[in-house]
Design a protein around this motif. Structure first.
Motif, PDB file in Angstrom:
ATOM      1  N   ARG A 182       3.195  35.535 -46.136  1.00 13.89           N
ATOM      2  CA  ARG A 182       3.316  36.125 -47.474  1.00 13.89           C
ATOM      3  C   ARG A 182       1.904  36.294 -48.008  1.00 13.89           C
ATOM      4  N   ASP A 183       1.353  37.466 -47.771  1.00 14.97           N
ATOM      5  CA  ASP A 183      -0.041  37.735 -48.097  1.00 14.97           C
ATOM      6  C   ASP A 183      -0.112  39.090 -48.786  1.00 14.97           C
ATOM      7  N   ASN A 184      -0.695  39.133 -49.972  1.00 16.73           N
ATOM      8  CA  ASN A 184      -0.767  40.385 -50.735  1.00 16.73           C
ATOM      9  C   ASN A 184      -1.578  41.460 -50.035  1.00 16.73           C
ATOM     10  N   THR A 185      -2.432  41.080 -49.097  1.00 16.26           N
ATOM     11  CA  THR A 185      -3.233  42.079 -48.382  1.00 16.26           C
ATOM     12  C   THR A 185      -2.519  42.597 -47.139  1.00 16.26           C
ATOM     13  N   GLU A 186      -1.481  41.909 -46.690  1.00 18.83           N
ATOM     14  CA  GLU A 186      -0.717  42.332 -45.514  1.00 18.83           C
ATOM     15  C   GLU A 186       0.780  42.194 -45.805  1.00 18.83           C
ATOM     16  N   LEU A 187       1.285  43.024 -46.686  1.00 18.34           N
ATOM     17  CA  LEU A 187       2.675  42.933 -47.120  1.00 18.34           C
ATOM     18  C   LEU A 187       3.660  43.098 -45.973  1.00 18.34           C
ATOM     19  N   ASP A 215       7.858  41.643 -44.291  1.00 14.75           N
ATOM     20  CA  ASP A 215       8.890  42.685 -44.377  1.00 14.75           C
ATOM     21  C   ASP A 215       9.768  42.663 -43.118  1.00 14.75           C
ATOM     22  N   ASP A 259       9.830  37.632 -46.766  1.00 10.87           N
ATOM     23  CA  ASP A 259      10.308  37.873 -48.127  1.00 10.87           C
ATOM     24  C   ASP A 259      11.653  37.172 -48.355  1.00 10.87           C
TER      25      ASP A 259
END
Length: 186
Positions: free
Chosen positions: A19-24, A28, A99
């Motif tokens: 869960r990384d905002n730079t590698e969504l 997924d 997610d």
């Protein structure tokens, strides 16, 4: 075409969720499944892309300039085609990082692959004990490991690494008192 004379090795597809905002895409479910399909599509750089993946690529590309991404159902069907004649192992590491609102989609897809595959498909999942995952996997074989199970190994590793750092003078130029060494290890 693939050579019938050479047996295909049982492939392993691996994905580490995050869960990384730079590698969504790492959280997924559809991207995770597409990554698994890509890995199963070719054994290595020397091996051509397997025929089920080539067929799906041509089907999806059609007349469009760019190939669109496969949806979840298409990806599951591709994985089923790729595993139809060869066993495979699918590894999803850190499932709890997927997610939380959508990871049921990934678990359902993996279930479908295991149930519908005409050959053996093993799925190995590692995860923290999030309640939805525990509930979903309660009837699957489980191996629980916690910090207490490997605490001796961790302690031994720390002792060896602190000793090495002192001996190689990487820690305070090797000038470490016995008290400081114990404190570091603790």
């Amino acid at each position: 075409e693939e050579s019938a004379a050479l047996p295909n090795p049982a492939p392993i597809a691996y994905f580490y969720c995050a869960r990384d905002n730079t590698e969504l895409e790492r959280a997924d479910p559809e991207e995770i499944l597409r990554s698994i399909a890509r890995q199963l599509s070719g054994v290595d750089e020397e091996t051509p892309i397997r025929s089920p993946a080539r067929k799906k690529h041509h089907e999806v590309k059609g007349k469009a300039f760019h190939t669109r991404k496969l949806n979840k159902e298409e990806t599951v069907e591709l994985i089923l085609s790729l595993t139809a004649e060869n066993p495979a192992t699918l590894v999803v590491d850190a499932l709890d990082e997927c997610d939380p609102l959508r990871r049921h989609e990934l678990l359902e897809a993996l279930d479908e692959i295991v149930q519908r595959s005409t050959s053996v498909v093993n799925v190995f999942v590692s995860s923290r004990d999030d309640s939805d995952i525990v509930c979903r996997l309660e009837k699957s074989p489980n191996l629980y490991i916690d910090a207490q199970d490997n605490s001796k190994d961790i302690k031994n590793f720390i002792i060896v690494e602190v000793e090495n750092a002192i001996q190689r003078k990487r820690l305070l130029n090797g000038q470490v008192s016995l008290d400081l060494k114990r404190s570091l290890i603790d």
